[in-house]
Design a protein around this motif. Structure first.
Motif, PDB file in Angstrom:
ATOM      1  N   GLU A 277       0.842  -1.200   0.000  1.00 54.84           N
ATOM      2  CA  GLU A 277       0.000   0.000   0.000  1.00 54.84           C
ATOM      3  C   GLU A 277       0.874   1.246   0.000  1.00 54.84           C
ATOM      4  OE1 GLU A 277      -3.530   2.109   2.680  1.00 54.84           O
ATOM      5  OE2 GLU A 277      -2.078   0.795   3.672  1.00 54.84           O
ATOM      6  N   TRP A 278       0.673   2.108  -0.996  1.00 52.75           N
ATOM      7  CA  TRP A 278       1.257   3.440  -0.994  1.00 52.75           C
ATOM      8  C   TRP A 278       0.192   4.376  -0.451  1.00 52.75           C
ATOM      9  CZ3 TRP A 278       2.047  -0.140  -4.825  1.00 52.75           C
ATOM     10  CH2 TRP A 278       3.370  -0.504  -5.079  1.00 52.75           C
ATOM     11  N   LEU A 279       0.448   4.967   0.701  1.00 56.79           N
ATOM     12  CA  LEU A 279      -0.542   5.761   1.423  1.00 56.79           C
ATOM     13  C   LEU A 279      -0.132   7.224   1.421  1.00 56.79           C
ATOM     14  CD1 LEU A 279      -3.098   5.699   3.279  1.00 56.79           C
ATOM     15  CD2 LEU A 279      -1.523   5.382   5.209  1.00 56.79           C
ATOM     16  N   GLY A 280      -1.067   8.090   1.046  1.00 57.67           N
ATOM     17  CA  GLY A 280      -0.777   9.510   0.995  1.00 57.67           C
ATOM     18  C   GLY A 280      -1.845  10.341   1.666  1.00 57.67           C
ATOM     19  N   VAL A 281      -1.469  11.544   2.052  1.00 56.73           N
ATOM     20  CA  VAL A 281      -2.386  12.497   2.683  1.00 56.73           C
ATOM     21  C   VAL A 281      -3.005  13.368   1.594  1.00 56.73           C
ATOM     22  CG1 VAL A 281      -2.544  14.468   4.268  1.00 56.73           C
ATOM     23  CG2 VAL A 281      -1.035  12.531   4.814  1.00 56.73           C
ATOM     24  N   ASP A 282      -4.339  13.457   1.581  1.00 58.26           N
ATOM     25  CA  ASP A 282      -4.965  14.373   0.629  1.00 58.26           C
ATOM     26  C   ASP A 282      -5.812  15.437   1.315  1.00 58.26           C
ATOM     27  OD1 ASP A 282      -7.467  12.014  -0.642  1.00 58.26           O
ATOM     28  OD2 ASP A 282      -7.145  12.844   1.340  1.00 58.26           O
ATOM     29  N   ASP A 283      -6.022  15.328   2.632  1.00 52.66           N
ATOM     30  CA  ASP A 283      -6.662  16.395   3.397  1.00 52.66           C
ATOM     31  C   ASP A 283      -5.911  16.494   4.726  1.00 52.66           C
ATOM     32  OD1 ASP A 283      -8.342  17.955   5.110  1.00 52.66           O
ATOM     33  OD2 ASP A 283     -10.014  17.575   3.746  1.00 52.66           O
ATOM     34  N   GLU A 284      -4.961  17.404   4.762  1.00 50.72           N
ATOM     35  CA  GLU A 284      -4.077  17.511   5.919  1.00 50.72           C
ATOM     36  C   GLU A 284      -4.832  17.833   7.199  1.00 50.72           C
ATOM     37  OE1 GLU A 284      -0.148  20.111   7.210  1.00 50.72           O
ATOM     38  OE2 GLU A 284      -0.774  20.053   5.105  1.00 50.72           O
ATOM     39  N   THR A 285      -5.841  18.655   7.115  1.00 56.05           N
ATOM     40  CA  THR A 285      -6.599  19.040   8.311  1.00 56.05           C
ATOM     41  C   THR A 285      -7.282  17.835   8.929  1.00 56.05           C
ATOM     42  OG1 THR A 285      -6.970  21.266   7.428  1.00 56.05           O
ATOM     43  CG2 THR A 285      -8.429  20.523   9.200  1.00 56.05           C
ATOM     44  N   ILE A 286      -7.957  17.039   8.104  1.00 54.82           N
ATOM     45  CA  ILE A 286      -8.636  15.844   8.608  1.00 54.82           C
ATOM     46  C   ILE A 286      -7.617  14.847   9.152  1.00 54.82           C
ATOM     47  CG2 ILE A 286     -10.013  13.842   7.957  1.00 54.82           C
ATOM     48  CD1 ILE A 286     -11.484  15.598   5.965  1.00 54.82           C
ATOM     49  N   ALA A 287      -6.519  14.626   8.411  1.00 55.05           N
ATOM     50  CA  ALA A 287      -5.516  13.651   8.843  1.00 55.05           C
ATOM     51  C   ALA A 287      -4.902  14.032  10.184  1.00 55.05           C
ATOM     52  CB  ALA A 287      -4.435  13.512   7.772  1.00 55.05           C
ATOM     53  N   ARG A 288      -4.639  15.313  10.376  1.00 56.42           N
ATOM     54  CA  ARG A 288      -4.014  15.749  11.626  1.00 56.42           C
ATOM     55  C   ARG A 288      -4.949  15.594  12.829  1.00 56.42           C
ATOM     56  NH1 ARG A 288       0.860  17.888  11.061  1.00 56.42           N
ATOM     57  NH2 ARG A 288       1.480  18.714   9.011  1.00 56.42           N
ATOM     58  N   SER A 289      -6.241  15.566  12.592  1.00 62.21           N
ATOM     59  CA  SER A 289      -7.194  15.440  13.693  1.00 62.21           C
ATOM     60  C   SER A 289      -7.541  13.992  14.010  1.00 62.21           C
ATOM     61  CB  SER A 289      -8.478  16.213  13.373  1.00 62.21           C
ATOM     62  OG  SER A 289      -9.162  15.621  12.282  1.00 62.21           O
ATOM     63  N   SER A 290      -7.024  13.045  13.228  1.00 63.95           N
ATOM     64  CA  SER A 290      -7.378  11.644  13.413  1.00 63.95           C
ATOM     65  C   SER A 290      -6.751  11.080  14.685  1.00 63.95           C
ATOM     66  CB  SER A 290      -6.914  10.817  12.207  1.00 63.95           C
ATOM     67  OG  SER A 290      -7.156   9.439  12.429  1.00 63.95           O
ATOM     68  N   GLU A 291      -7.498  10.217  15.360  1.00 62.41           N
ATOM     69  CA  GLU A 291      -6.985   9.497  16.532  1.00 62.41           C
ATOM     70  C   GLU A 291      -6.423   8.129  16.152  1.00 62.41           C
ATOM     71  OE1 GLU A 291     -10.096   9.295  19.420  1.00 62.41           O
ATOM     72  OE2 GLU A 291     -10.126  11.462  19.770  1.00 62.41           O
ATOM     73  N   ASN A 292      -6.502   7.763  14.895  1.00 64.83           N
ATOM     74  CA  ASN A 292      -5.987   6.485  14.425  1.00 64.83           C
ATOM     75  C   ASN A 292      -4.451   6.532  14.410  1.00 64.83           C
ATOM     76  OD1 ASN A 292      -4.989   4.453  12.563  1.00 64.83           O
ATOM     77  ND2 ASN A 292      -7.110   4.142  11.947  1.00 64.83           N
ATOM     78  N   PRO A 293      -3.779   5.630  15.140  1.00 68.68           N
ATOM     79  CA  PRO A 293      -2.312   5.679  15.200  1.00 68.68           C
ATOM     80  C   PRO A 293      -1.628   5.555  13.841  1.00 68.68           C
ATOM     81  CG  PRO A 293      -3.156   4.331  16.985  1.00 68.68           C
ATOM     82  CD  PRO A 293      -4.325   4.633  16.087  1.00 68.68           C
ATOM     83  N   LEU A 294      -2.229   4.816  12.894  1.00 62.91           N
ATOM     84  CA  LEU A 294      -1.616   4.709  11.576  1.00 62.91           C
ATOM     85  C   LEU A 294      -1.620   6.059  10.870  1.00 62.91           C
ATOM     86  CD1 LEU A 294      -0.352   3.041   9.310  1.00 62.91           C
ATOM     87  CD2 LEU A 294      -2.670   2.569   8.486  1.00 62.91           C
TER      88      LEU A 294
END
Length: 221
Positions: free
Chosen positions: A54-71
């Motif tokens: 899996e190649w995983l990328g950020v496409d919404d930085e605001t949402i990603a930064r607020s996530s509680e998911n450790p990954l």
């Protein structure tokens, strides 16, 4: 039995990295999808023995930064450090609730389970649960556990499954014995000396701070 499920590679451009992988190794890759709740998206390459890259990328930085998911938190950390490459991997299980009970009995903390879902390219929904065993004394995260709704994440088109297979993950940590002991709680019968034997390969653990994944002749590090 516990199996290697997938290698997670942070990428600023998952599509480009998937296409480069396909060109270099003459293997098939495919679009994954968007994780709207996490602000991420992915591209994938499925391998023969029921696993994938899996190649995983950020496409919404605001949402990603607020996530509680450790990954996702680890993905943001790689994003901020401008690091592209493998940083985590998942083990597939089909008895997540039993594992949570064992971890609790052995006083091993964990985060989750976190529900996940995304829409596949064919429009169907894919769902799963993720669990993250935690040990702050280790210098790198333990692998996370994933339980798929339906058993295994396979592409609808079998021609997208490459003939190469996963064989080994070599991981370096500051306390290999502790790391191995914790993994053995997940699957009590899987430890052999400095290895964890999986249904479709193995994990080799030694001292250091590295992560090297082997898919036959292909190495990621």
């Amino acid at each position: 039995m516990t199996a290697f499920d997938h290698l997670v590679i942070h990428s600023f451009n998952p599509k480009q990295h998937k296409e480069l992988f396909s060109q270099v190794h003459q293997l098939q890759g495919t679009a994954g999808g968007k994780h709207d709740a996490w602000g991420t998206h992915n591209h994938l390459a499925f391998m023969q023995n029921d696993c994938y890259i899996e190649w995983l990328g950020v496409d919404d930085e605001t949402i990603a930064r607020s996530s509680e998911n450790p990954l996702i938190q680890s993905t943001i950390q790689a994003y901020d450090q401008k690091h592209e490459g493998p940083f985590q991997f998942a083990l597939r299980v089909n008895h997540l609730d039993d594992i949570m009970n064992r971890l609790t009995q052995e006083q091993v903390s964990f985060a989750g389970p976190f529900p996940g879902q995304r829409t596949k390219p064919d429009g169907s929904e894919l769902a799963w649960r993720m669990l993250f065993p935690m040990d702050e004394s280790l210098n790198r995260p333990l692998p996370f556990l994933i339980e798929w709704d339906g058993g295994i994440n396979r592409p609808g088109d079998s021609s997208l499954i490459n003939q190469d297979s996963f064989s080994n993950i070599q991981i370096g940590v500051n306390d290999p014995e502790r790391f191995l002991d914790t993994l053995a709680i997940i699957e009590p019968s899987c430890r052999q000396d400095d290895h964890i034997i999986l249904d479709n390969g193995q994990i080799s653990v030694d001292t250091g701070n590295h992560l090297v994944a082997q898919f036959e002749h292909i190495t990621f590090k």
